[in-house]
Design a protein around this motif. Sequence first.
Motif, PDB file in Angstrom:
ATOM      1  N   ARG A 151       0.832  -1.205   0.000  1.00 42.34           N
ATOM      2  CA  ARG A 151       0.000   0.000   0.000  1.00 42.34           C
ATOM      3  C   ARG A 151       0.866   1.253   0.000  1.00 42.34           C
ATOM      4  N   TYR A 152       1.880   1.270   0.846  1.00 47.04           N
ATOM      5  CA  TYR A 152       2.722   2.452   0.967  1.00 47.04           C
ATOM      6  C   TYR A 152       3.709   2.567  -0.192  1.00 47.04           C
ATOM      7  N   ALA A 153       4.273   1.468  -0.608  1.00 48.67           N
ATOM      8  CA  ALA A 153       5.282   1.486  -1.660  1.00 48.67           C
ATOM      9  C   ALA A 153       4.692   1.966  -2.986  1.00 48.67           C
ATOM     10  N   GLU A 154       3.505   1.518  -3.314  1.00 48.75           N
ATOM     11  CA  GLU A 154       2.886   1.933  -4.584  1.00 48.75           C
ATOM     12  C   GLU A 154       2.677   3.447  -4.603  1.00 48.75           C
ATOM     13  N   LYS A 155       2.271   4.021  -3.488  1.00 51.59           N
ATOM     14  CA  LYS A 155       2.055   5.463  -3.421  1.00 51.59           C
ATOM     15  C   LYS A 155       3.383   6.219  -3.533  1.00 51.59           C
ATOM     16  N   LEU A 156       4.422   5.701  -2.897  1.00 49.79           N
ATOM     17  CA  LEU A 156       5.728   6.355  -2.978  1.00 49.79           C
ATOM     18  C   LEU A 156       6.291   6.298  -4.396  1.00 49.79           C
ATOM     19  N   ILE A 157       6.097   5.177  -5.066  1.00 45.01           N
ATOM     20  CA  ILE A 157       6.589   5.055  -6.437  1.00 45.01           C
ATOM     21  C   ILE A 157       5.851   6.021  -7.352  1.00 45.01           C
ATOM     22  N   THR A 158       4.549   6.170  -7.155  1.00 52.24           N
ATOM     23  CA  THR A 158       3.775   7.116  -7.956  1.00 52.24           C
ATOM     24  C   THR A 158       4.267   8.537  -7.736  1.00 52.24           C
ATOM     25  N   LEU A 159       4.556   8.903  -6.478  1.00 48.16           N
ATOM     26  CA  LEU A 159       5.107  10.230  -6.205  1.00 48.16           C
ATOM     27  C   LEU A 159       6.461  10.403  -6.890  1.00 48.16           C
ATOM     28  N   ALA A 160       7.283   9.374  -6.842  1.00 46.33           N
ATOM     29  CA  ALA A 160       8.608   9.451  -7.458  1.00 46.33           C
ATOM     30  C   ALA A 160       8.503   9.589  -8.968  1.00 46.33           C
ATOM     31  N   LYS A 161       7.527   8.926  -9.576  1.00 46.04           N
ATOM     32  CA  LYS A 161       7.355   9.029 -11.035  1.00 46.04           C
ATOM     33  C   LYS A 161       6.907  10.424 -11.444  1.00 46.04           C
ATOM     34  N   LYS A 162       6.128  11.091 -10.602  1.00 49.52           N
ATOM     35  CA  LYS A 162       5.692  12.449 -10.918  1.00 49.52           C
ATOM     36  C   LYS A 162       6.863  13.419 -10.886  1.00 49.52           C
ATOM     37  N   GLY A 163       7.813  13.162  -9.970  1.00 52.54           N
ATOM     38  CA  GLY A 163       8.992  14.007  -9.879  1.00 52.54           C
ATOM     39  C   GLY A 163       8.683  15.329  -9.198  1.00 52.54           C
ATOM     40  N   GLY A 164       9.656  16.206  -9.188  1.00 56.38           N
ATOM     41  CA  GLY A 164       9.483  17.515  -8.571  1.00 56.38           C
ATOM     42  C   GLY A 164      10.058  17.547  -7.161  1.00 56.38           C
ATOM     43  N   LEU A 165      10.395  18.738  -6.724  1.00 57.33           N
ATOM     44  CA  LEU A 165      11.026  18.913  -5.424  1.00 57.33           C
ATOM     45  C   LEU A 165      10.078  18.578  -4.285  1.00 57.33           C
ATOM     46  N   ARG A 200       4.980   1.229 -16.220  1.00 55.23           N
ATOM     47  CA  ARG A 200       3.535   1.101 -16.018  1.00 55.23           C
ATOM     48  C   ARG A 200       2.983   2.229 -15.163  1.00 55.23           C
ATOM     49  N   ASP A 201       1.651   2.379 -15.157  1.00 53.20           N
ATOM     50  CA  ASP A 201       0.997   3.451 -14.413  1.00 53.20           C
ATOM     51  C   ASP A 201       0.624   3.039 -12.993  1.00 53.20           C
ATOM     52  N   SER A 202       0.462   1.760 -12.760  1.00 53.91           N
ATOM     53  CA  SER A 202       0.130   1.259 -11.423  1.00 53.91           C
ATOM     54  C   SER A 202       0.467  -0.218 -11.379  1.00 53.91           C
ATOM     55  N   GLY A 203       0.309  -0.829 -10.217  1.00 57.14           N
ATOM     56  CA  GLY A 203       0.616  -2.248 -10.098  1.00 57.14           C
ATOM     57  C   GLY A 203       2.093  -2.520 -10.243  1.00 57.14           C
ATOM     58  N   TYR A 204       2.915  -1.771  -9.516  1.00 57.44           N
ATOM     59  CA  TYR A 204       4.362  -1.861  -9.669  1.00 57.44           C
ATOM     60  C   TYR A 204       4.953  -3.086  -8.980  1.00 57.44           C
ATOM     61  N   LEU A 205       4.249  -3.625  -7.986  1.00 60.78           N
ATOM     62  CA  LEU A 205       4.800  -4.693  -7.151  1.00 60.78           C
ATOM     63  C   LEU A 205       4.028  -5.987  -7.302  1.00 60.78           C
ATOM     64  N   ARG A 206       4.713  -7.080  -7.047  1.00 60.01           N
ATOM     65  CA  ARG A 206       4.121  -8.426  -7.133  1.00 60.01           C
ATOM     66  C   ARG A 206       4.379  -9.135  -5.811  1.00 60.01           C
ATOM     67  N   ILE A 207       3.367  -9.814  -5.290  1.00 60.91           N
ATOM     68  CA  ILE A 207       3.511 -10.610  -4.072  1.00 60.91           C
ATOM     69  C   ILE A 207       3.314 -12.067  -4.442  1.00 60.91           C
ATOM     70  N   VAL A 208       4.312 -12.891  -4.115  1.00 60.09           N
ATOM     71  CA  VAL A 208       4.254 -14.325  -4.407  1.00 60.09           C
ATOM     72  C   VAL A 208       4.359 -15.074  -3.084  1.00 60.09           C
ATOM     73  N   ARG A 209       3.396 -15.931  -2.826  1.00 64.48           N
ATOM     74  CA  ARG A 209       3.431 -16.725  -1.592  1.00 64.48           C
ATOM     75  C   ARG A 209       4.514 -17.787  -1.706  1.00 64.48           C
ATOM     76  N   THR A 210       5.303 -17.935  -0.632  1.00 70.34           N
ATOM     77  CA  THR A 210       6.447 -18.849  -0.702  1.00 70.34           C
ATOM     78  C   THR A 210       6.374 -19.987   0.306  1.00 70.34           C
ATOM     79  N   GLY A 211       5.271 -20.158   0.981  1.00 69.36           N
ATOM     80  CA  GLY A 211       5.156 -21.265   1.935  1.00 69.36           C
ATOM     81  C   GLY A 211       4.990 -20.753   3.352  1.00 69.36           C
ATOM     82  N   PHE A 212       5.366 -21.607   4.308  1.00 70.36           N
ATOM     83  CA  PHE A 212       5.162 -21.278   5.702  1.00 70.36           C
ATOM     84  C   PHE A 212       6.492 -21.278   6.437  1.00 70.36           C
ATOM     85  N   ARG A 213       6.619 -20.363   7.402  1.00 76.84           N
ATOM     86  CA  ARG A 213       7.828 -20.298   8.206  1.00 76.84           C
ATOM     87  C   ARG A 213       7.866 -21.488   9.147  1.00 76.84           C
ATOM     88  N   ARG A 214       9.050 -22.018   9.335  1.00 81.14           N
ATOM     89  CA  ARG A 214       9.193 -23.258  10.078  1.00 81.14           C
ATOM     90  C   ARG A 214       8.834 -23.104  11.559  1.00 81.14           C
TER      91      ARG A 214
END
Length: 147
Positions: free
Chosen positions: A47-61, A90-104
Amino acid sequence: MHRHGYKGRKFGRKTDQRRALLRGLLCSLFQHQSINTTLARAKEIRRYAEKLITLAKKGGLANRRLIIARLDNMEVAGLLVDTIAPQIKRDSGYLRIVRTGFRRGDRAEMATISFVDEISLKKPTSTEEPKPAKAATKKTTKKEVKS
């Protein structure tokens, strides 16, 4: 009791600890492009990373300063704005989450969160060769000669 109006996961932590956890995860994600964490944490930082990436793509001080304030790390903020954001097509959907199993230890569901696009962390270099410095020459002016 209803849960209306409550955003975000608490992770069993106090507010300042939760903010520090999320900032640390975001900085690690931007530095390494992929991190392995629990599924709940991965979903929350997306949630937070996608918003930060969008801000970074817009640029500006102003957007750069917002990113620095939210990450609290100048180097990672510069990396995001100068290197990562220009490479994302891309304009959105910058990140991918892949399930990798369970912690031991506790059977917590684990996931890997990473960028969808391939990103190179090297700063883009120009292919042009630097021009040689010109030698300083004195400017001479013609003086009128009166006869």
